[in-house]
Design a protein around this motif. Sequence first.
Motif, PDB file in Angstrom:
ATOM      1  N   MET A   1      16.739  38.435  42.044  1.00  0.00           N
ATOM      2  CA  MET A   1      17.433  39.358  41.168  1.00  0.00           C
ATOM      3  C   MET A   1      18.509  40.122  41.937  1.00  0.00           C
ATOM      4  SD  MET A   1      17.565  40.335  38.113  1.00  0.00           S
ATOM      5  CE  MET A   1      18.096  41.637  37.077  1.00  0.00           C
ATOM      6  N   GLY A   2      18.195  40.490  43.171  1.00  0.00           N
ATOM      7  CA  GLY A   2      19.158  41.218  43.997  1.00  0.00           C
ATOM      8  C   GLY A   2      20.395  40.390  44.287  1.00  0.00           C
ATOM      9  N   GLY A   3      20.185  39.083  44.495  1.00  0.00           N
ATOM     10  CA  GLY A   3      21.312  38.185  44.745  1.00  0.00           C
ATOM     11  C   GLY A   3      22.230  38.093  43.540  1.00  0.00           C
ATOM     12  N   TYR A   4      21.644  38.095  42.351  1.00  0.00           N
ATOM     13  CA  TYR A   4      22.435  38.042  41.122  1.00  0.00           C
ATOM     14  C   TYR A   4      23.323  39.280  40.998  1.00  0.00           C
ATOM     15  CZ  TYR A   4      23.616  38.271  36.188  1.00  0.00           C
ATOM     16  OH  TYR A   4      24.298  38.382  35.003  1.00  0.00           O
ATOM     17  N   ILE A   5      22.754  40.445  41.307  1.00  0.00           N
ATOM     18  CA  ILE A   5      23.506  41.700  41.203  1.00  0.00           C
ATOM     19  C   ILE A   5      24.641  41.720  42.222  1.00  0.00           C
ATOM     20  CG2 ILE A   5      23.348  44.204  41.515  1.00  0.00           C
ATOM     21  CD1 ILE A   5      20.505  44.011  40.335  1.00  0.00           C
ATOM     22  N   VAL A   6      24.365  41.259  43.433  1.00  0.00           N
ATOM     23  CA  VAL A   6      25.404  41.214  44.467  1.00  0.00           C
ATOM     24  C   VAL A   6      26.516  40.264  44.043  1.00  0.00           C
ATOM     25  CG1 VAL A   6      25.893  40.533  46.847  1.00  0.00           C
ATOM     26  CG2 VAL A   6      23.855  41.870  46.334  1.00  0.00           C
ATOM     27  N   ASP A   7      26.164  39.087  43.556  1.00  0.00           N
ATOM     28  CA  ASP A   7      27.166  38.127  43.096  1.00  0.00           C
ATOM     29  C   ASP A   7      27.981  38.692  41.934  1.00  0.00           C
ATOM     30  OD1 ASP A   7      26.387  36.297  44.973  1.00  0.00           O
ATOM     31  OD2 ASP A   7      25.207  35.057  43.577  1.00  0.00           O
ATOM     32  N   PHE A   8      27.317  39.362  41.017  1.00  0.00           N
ATOM     33  CA  PHE A   8      28.009  39.949  39.876  1.00  0.00           C
ATOM     34  C   PHE A   8      29.002  41.011  40.334  1.00  0.00           C
ATOM     35  CE2 PHE A   8      28.351  43.116  36.486  1.00  0.00           C
ATOM     36  CZ  PHE A   8      28.797  42.308  35.442  1.00  0.00           C
ATOM     37  N   MET A   9      28.586  41.857  41.284  1.00  0.00           N
ATOM     38  CA  MET A   9      29.469  42.906  41.789  1.00  0.00           C
ATOM     39  C   MET A   9      30.674  42.315  42.516  1.00  0.00           C
ATOM     40  SD  MET A   9      28.277  45.713  40.704  1.00  0.00           S
ATOM     41  CE  MET A   9      29.226  46.869  41.644  1.00  0.00           C
ATOM     42  N   ILE A  10      30.457  41.276  43.298  1.00  0.00           N
ATOM     43  CA  ILE A  10      31.565  40.633  44.012  1.00  0.00           C
ATOM     44  C   ILE A  10      32.564  40.056  43.025  1.00  0.00           C
ATOM     45  CG2 ILE A  10      32.180  38.676  45.498  1.00  0.00           C
ATOM     46  CD1 ILE A  10      29.563  39.237  47.034  1.00  0.00           C
ATOM     47  N   VAL A  11      32.082  39.351  42.031  1.00  0.00           N
ATOM     48  CA  VAL A  11      32.980  38.767  41.027  1.00  0.00           C
ATOM     49  C   VAL A  11      33.698  39.858  40.243  1.00  0.00           C
ATOM     50  CG1 VAL A  11      33.056  37.395  38.907  1.00  0.00           C
ATOM     51  CG2 VAL A  11      31.705  36.610  40.837  1.00  0.00           C
ATOM     52  N   ALA A  12      32.990  40.914  39.875  1.00  0.00           N
ATOM     53  CA  ALA A  12      33.618  42.014  39.137  1.00  0.00           C
ATOM     54  C   ALA A  12      34.722  42.663  39.967  1.00  0.00           C
ATOM     55  CB  ALA A  12      32.573  43.048  38.744  1.00  0.00           C
ATOM     56  N   LEU A  13      34.466  42.926  41.237  1.00  0.00           N
ATOM     57  CA  LEU A  13      35.481  43.523  42.099  1.00  0.00           C
ATOM     58  C   LEU A  13      36.681  42.605  42.288  1.00  0.00           C
ATOM     59  CD1 LEU A  13      33.240  45.230  44.807  1.00  0.00           C
ATOM     60  CD2 LEU A  13      34.595  46.340  43.020  1.00  0.00           C
ATOM     61  N   LEU A  14      36.429  41.305  42.421  1.00  0.00           N
ATOM     62  CA  LEU A  14      37.537  40.358  42.554  1.00  0.00           C
ATOM     63  C   LEU A  14      38.388  40.314  41.291  1.00  0.00           C
ATOM     64  CD1 LEU A  14      35.901  37.392  44.491  1.00  0.00           C
ATOM     65  CD2 LEU A  14      37.723  38.895  45.287  1.00  0.00           C
ATOM     66  N   VAL A  15      37.738  40.277  40.133  1.00  0.00           N
ATOM     67  CA  VAL A  15      38.482  40.223  38.875  1.00  0.00           C
ATOM     68  C   VAL A  15      39.317  41.486  38.705  1.00  0.00           C
ATOM     69  CG1 VAL A  15      38.223  40.280  36.365  1.00  0.00           C
ATOM     70  CG2 VAL A  15      36.934  38.627  37.704  1.00  0.00           C
ATOM     71  N   ILE A  16      38.725  42.644  38.955  1.00  0.00           N
ATOM     72  CA  ILE A  16      39.463  43.900  38.816  1.00  0.00           C
ATOM     73  C   ILE A  16      40.597  43.978  39.840  1.00  0.00           C
ATOM     74  CG2 ILE A  16      39.264  46.412  39.075  1.00  0.00           C
ATOM     75  CD1 ILE A  16      36.395  46.103  37.937  1.00  0.00           C
ATOM     76  N   GLY A  17      40.316  43.610  41.067  1.00  0.00           N
ATOM     77  CA  GLY A  17      41.332  43.657  42.123  1.00  0.00           C
ATOM     78  C   GLY A  17      42.490  42.711  41.873  1.00  0.00           C
ATOM     79  N   ILE A  18      42.185  41.486  41.479  1.00  0.00           N
ATOM     80  CA  ILE A  18      43.241  40.504  41.212  1.00  0.00           C
ATOM     81  C   ILE A  18      44.060  40.932  39.998  1.00  0.00           C
ATOM     82  CG2 ILE A  18      43.661  38.132  40.452  1.00  0.00           C
ATOM     83  CD1 ILE A  18      41.268  37.336  42.260  1.00  0.00           C
ATOM     84  N   THR A  19      43.412  41.463  38.977  1.00  0.00           N
ATOM     85  CA  THR A  19      44.133  41.921  37.790  1.00  0.00           C
ATOM     86  C   THR A  19      45.066  43.073  38.133  1.00  0.00           C
ATOM     87  OG1 THR A  19      42.276  41.263  36.397  1.00  0.00           O
ATOM     88  CG2 THR A  19      43.856  42.790  35.443  1.00  0.00           C
ATOM     89  N   ALA A  20      44.592  44.038  38.911  1.00  0.00           N
ATOM     90  CA  ALA A  20      45.424  45.177  39.285  1.00  0.00           C
ATOM     91  C   ALA A  20      46.609  44.731  40.140  1.00  0.00           C
ATOM     92  CB  ALA A  20      44.583  46.201  40.035  1.00  0.00           C
ATOM     93  N   THR A  21      46.349  43.857  41.107  1.00  0.00           N
ATOM     94  CA  THR A  21      47.422  43.357  41.964  1.00  0.00           C
ATOM     95  C   THR A  21      48.437  42.570  41.165  1.00  0.00           C
ATOM     96  OG1 THR A  21      45.852  43.243  43.796  1.00  0.00           O
ATOM     97  CG2 THR A  21      47.899  42.017  44.041  1.00  0.00           C
ATOM     98  N   ASN A  22      47.959  41.751  40.247  1.00  0.00           N
ATOM     99  CA  ASN A  22      48.849  40.960  39.412  1.00  0.00           C
ATOM    100  C   ASN A  22      49.747  41.866  38.562  1.00  0.00           C
ATOM    101  OD1 ASN A  22      49.976  38.724  38.245  1.00  0.00           O
ATOM    102  ND2 ASN A  22      48.334  38.436  36.763  1.00  0.00           N
ATOM    103  N   GLY A  23      49.193  42.936  38.033  1.00  0.00           N
ATOM    104  CA  GLY A  23      49.985  43.858  37.229  1.00  0.00           C
ATOM    105  C   GLY A  23      51.077  44.535  38.031  1.00  0.00           C
TER     106      GLY A  23
END
Length: 61
Positions: A1-23
């Motif tokens: 379960m902990g691995g799922y949360i870590v993976d989810f957080m990494i993907v969420a941060l990447l999506v937010i970061g890439i979206t902000a940079t792209n904008g």
Amino acid sequence: MGGYIVDFMIVALLVIGITATNGVLTSAIGLKFFGGKDKSEIVDKSVSLQSGWKSVGGKKK
């Protein structure tokens, strides 16, 4: 379960970061190529509207 949360957080941060940079990059490219002669008109208007506003937050010097 902990691995799922870590993976989810990494993907969420990447999506937010890439979206902000792209904008930011898209805005800069759009202003540079399609801004015309009045490139800073919006920024100048924003600064003139905000002049005289009180500073909020931060430490007082």
